[in-house]
Design an enzyme around this catalytic site. Structure first.
Site, PDB file in Angstrom:
ATOM      1  N   ASP A  41      -7.104   2.902  -3.374  1.00  0.00           N
ATOM      2  CA  ASP A  41      -7.886   2.874  -2.131  1.00  0.00           C
ATOM      3  C   ASP A  41      -8.196   4.310  -1.723  1.00  0.00           C
ATOM      4  OD1 ASP A  41      -9.050   2.436   0.323  1.00  0.00           O
ATOM      5  OD2 ASP A  41      -7.313   1.451   1.232  1.00  0.00           O
ATOM      6  N   LYS A  89      -2.920   4.889  -2.547  1.00  0.00           N
ATOM      7  CA  LYS A  89      -3.923   5.624  -1.787  1.00  0.00           C
ATOM      8  C   LYS A  89      -4.317   6.848  -2.617  1.00  0.00           C
ATOM      9  CE  LYS A  89      -4.195   3.469   2.214  1.00  0.00           C
ATOM     10  NZ  LYS A  89      -5.483   2.929   2.697  1.00  0.00           N
ATOM     11  N   GLY A 128      -4.639  -4.896   5.585  1.00  0.00           N
ATOM     12  CA  GLY A 128      -3.692  -4.766   6.677  1.00  0.00           C
ATOM     13  C   GLY A 128      -3.965  -3.511   7.473  1.00  0.00           C
ATOM     14  N   LYS A 134      -0.817  -0.868  -4.521  1.00  0.00           N
ATOM     15  CA  LYS A 134      -2.067  -0.160  -4.202  1.00  0.00           C
ATOM     16  C   LYS A 134      -1.726   1.292  -3.922  1.00  0.00           C
ATOM     17  CE  LYS A 134      -4.719  -0.152   0.081  1.00  0.00           C
ATOM     18  NZ  LYS A 134      -5.461  -0.979   1.056  1.00  0.00           N
ATOM     19  N   GLU A 189     -10.998   0.582  -3.997  1.00  0.00           N
ATOM     20  CA  GLU A 189     -11.377   0.190  -2.644  1.00  0.00           C
ATOM     21  C   GLU A 189     -12.065   1.358  -1.922  1.00  0.00           C
ATOM     22  OE1 GLU A 189      -7.883  -1.210  -0.640  1.00  0.00           O
ATOM     23  OE2 GLU A 189      -8.851  -1.342   1.316  1.00  0.00           O
ATOM     24  N   LYS A 203     -10.178  -7.741   6.663  1.00  0.00           N
ATOM     25  CA  LYS A 203      -9.236  -7.313   7.703  1.00  0.00           C
ATOM     26  C   LYS A 203      -9.751  -7.878   9.011  1.00  0.00           C
ATOM     27  CE  LYS A 203      -7.755  -2.806   6.142  1.00  0.00           C
ATOM     28  NZ  LYS A 203      -7.926  -1.361   6.307  1.00  0.00           N
ATOM     29  N   ASP A 218     -13.947  -2.160   1.975  1.00  0.00           N
ATOM     30  CA  ASP A 218     -13.096  -2.371   3.149  1.00  0.00           C
ATOM     31  C   ASP A 218     -13.921  -1.949   4.377  1.00  0.00           C
ATOM     32  OD1 ASP A 218     -11.275  -2.042   5.257  1.00  0.00           O
ATOM     33  OD2 ASP A 218      -9.806  -0.899   4.142  1.00  0.00           O
ATOM     34  N   SER A 229       0.863  -1.179   0.000  1.00  0.00           N
ATOM     35  CA  SER A 229       0.000   0.000   0.000  1.00  0.00           C
ATOM     36  C   SER A 229       0.903   1.234   0.000  1.00  0.00           C
ATOM     37  CB  SER A 229      -0.883  -0.037   1.250  1.00  0.00           C
ATOM     38  OG  SER A 229      -1.682   1.115   1.331  1.00  0.00           O
TER      39      SER A 229
HETATM   40  O1  OSB Z   1      -7.630   1.233   4.164  1.00  0.00           O
HETATM   41  O2  OSB Z   1      -6.433  -0.469   3.849  1.00  0.00           O
HETATM   42  C1  OSB Z   1      -6.652   0.579   4.448  1.00  0.00           C
HETATM   43  C2  OSB Z   1      -3.703   1.334   6.710  1.00  0.00           C
HETATM   44  C3  OSB Z   1      -4.350   1.832   7.823  1.00  0.00           C
HETATM   45  C4  OSB Z   1      -5.710   1.951   7.816  1.00  0.00           C
HETATM   46  C5  OSB Z   1      -6.435   1.562   6.681  1.00  0.00           C
HETATM   47  C6  OSB Z   1      -5.785   1.053   5.576  1.00  0.00           C
HETATM   48  C7  OSB Z   1      -4.397   0.969   5.574  1.00  0.00           C
HETATM   49  C8  OSB Z   1      -3.610   0.524   4.420  1.00  0.00           C
HETATM   50  C9  OSB Z   1      -2.296  -0.130   4.662  1.00  0.00           C
HETATM   51  O3  OSB Z   1      -3.934   0.707   3.285  1.00  0.00           O
HETATM   52  C10 OSB Z   1      -2.435  -1.550   4.994  1.00  0.00           C
HETATM   53  C11 OSB Z   1      -1.127  -2.200   5.379  1.00  0.00           C
HETATM   54  O4  OSB Z   1      -0.164  -2.113   4.622  1.00  0.00           O
HETATM   55  O5  OSB Z   1      -1.062  -2.806   6.466  1.00  0.00           O
HETATM   56 MG    MG Z   2      -8.662   0.212   2.668  1.00  0.00          MG
END
Ligand code: OSB
Ligand code: MG
Length: 376
Positions: free
Chosen positions: A197, A171, A299, A169, A222, A271, A247, A143
């Site tokens: 995402d 953001k 994650g 991925k 996402e 998750k 999510d 991510s």
């Molecule tokens: O939306 O997936 C998410 C991290 C913190 C809170 C929400 C998210 C995320 C990530 C990173 O996208 C996930 C990871 O690498 O553990």
């Molecule tokens: Mg997410």
């Protein structure tokens, strides 16, 4: 299994670099760690809340209070009822015992996971074996946070691809969406497995903007809309070509079944913290498989402890897309367990008893802020 006490810790671990999402920038990971003590062993569970309630309503200090004041007393009561019985407490008894408390799924997940870890260790059974994992390794995705500039993003993505990550991925948020996606496609080509995402940053009125992502052949988008906007996601799914993945909205197997039935998602991010634990995660996996909906493991910047359990989960057959199961050094210079390392773009599924990783006492103590012991 007889519980004798539970330790609650608040830990704070520096990140290797700031992680920016549509809800803010993190410099450190402030999470909780639970240890349940039984007559024979210890079991650990990671509390994956963030310091502030910006991803979901839960946050670390609130979750620790919910555990101390409400959840642990309920579990203690349930454990007392099993005393004198032959088998004592088991992992399946945890969620029913905690059911009187609404919400607080990450807190519940941490407690159930700690009980599960102890229960598995007492049986010398690995999480992977117990779940029914069908693979020895899982593909690793990463991510990538929002950056200050596109060149900076391209450097970061290039670095991860060089390390061997098999899926990227990005953001996104309004103002950081079409341009970064286009730039990554132009630089790294159409073969890169790429997804985005939004962490709820858009509204249905943004459908025409999000449709501009259609030409980039993304695996999925996402959580573009609000957590509670299931109907909005169903409507958006009709207006864009990119598959919609949920999510934040998927808080249970029931929520997953409903979202799928309403056409709100074509893919689900599982998750364990968000849904109350690994038992519910397994049910969501089963619901999605039954509906032909692919799942992947999300994650929450887990330490090696939570990462180990996630990797075991991601080795189930329905996890057909690479997850946010990156190596420990994606976030942490020093993990609190033996770290996860990338091998040919994959992480190895742990086969040791329990979750598969154990906190290393000195490393855990070094990042512990507060610690309390609750005798049962
Ligand atoms: O939306 O997936 C998410 C991290 C913190 C809170 C929400 C998210 C995320 C990530 C990173 O996208 C996930 C990871 O690498 O553990
Ligand atoms: Mg997410």
């Amino acid at each position: 299994m007889k519980l004798t006490g539970i330790e609650l810790r608040r830990v704070e671990i520096p990140l290797v670099s700031p992680f920016r999402t549509s809800f803010g920038t993190q410099h450190t990971r402030e999470l909780g760690l639970l240890r349940v003590r039984t007559e024979q062993t210890d079991g650990y569970g990671e509390l994956v809340t963030m310091a502030a309630p910006v991803y979901s309503a839960e946050y670390t200090d609130g979750a620790l209070a919910a555990l101390r004041d409400h959840l642990i007393p309920l579990l203690a009561q349930a454990a007392a009822k099993t005393r004198g019985g032959r088998t004592g407490l088991d992992p399946w008894a945890v969620a029913p015992a905690l059911a009187p408390i609404k919400g607080h799924r990450m807190a519940k997940a941490a407690l159930e996971t700690a009980v599960l870890d102890a229960w598995l260790r007492e049986r010398s059974l690995s999480m992977a074996e117990w779940l029914g994992a069908t693979r020895d390794k899982v593909p690793a995705g990463v991510s990538v946070g929002i950056m200050d500039s596109v060149p900076q993003l391209l450097d970061a993505v290039g670095g991860y691809l060089d390390e061997g990550y098999l899926r990227i991925k990005l953001k996104i948020e309004p103002g950081w969406d079409v341009a970064p996606v286009r730039a990554v496609r132009e630089r790294f080509g159409d073969d890169v497995l790429l997804q985005v995402d939004a962490n709820t940053a858009y509204t249905l009125a943004d459908a025409p903007l999000l449709a501009r992502l259609d030409p980039f052949d993304l695996l999925l988008i996402e959580q573009p809309l609000e957590e509670e906007d299931i109907r909005g996601h169903a409507e958006l799914a009709k207006r864009i070509k990119t598959p919609v993945c949920l999510d934040e909205s998927i808080v249970s197997a029931r929520a997953a079944a409903d979202a799928i039935a309403l056409g709100a998602c074509a893919v689900v991010n599982i998750k364990p913290g968000r849904v109350g634990g690994y038992l519910e995660s397994r049910r969501i996996h089963d619901v999605c498989v039954a509906n032909g909906v692919p799942v992947w493991c999300g994650g929450m910047l887990e330490t090696g402890l939570g990462r180990a359990a996630n990797v075991a989960l991601a080795a189930l057959p329905g996890f057909t897309l690479p997850g946010d199961t990156s190596a420990s050094d994606r976030y942490y210079r020093t993990d609190i367990t033996e770290p996860f390392v990338l091998k040919d773009g994959h992480l190895e599924v742990p086969r040791e008893p329990g979750l598969g990783r154990t906190p290393i006492p000195e490393l855990l103590d070094a990042v512990t802020g507060t610690k309390e012991w609750i005798a049962l």
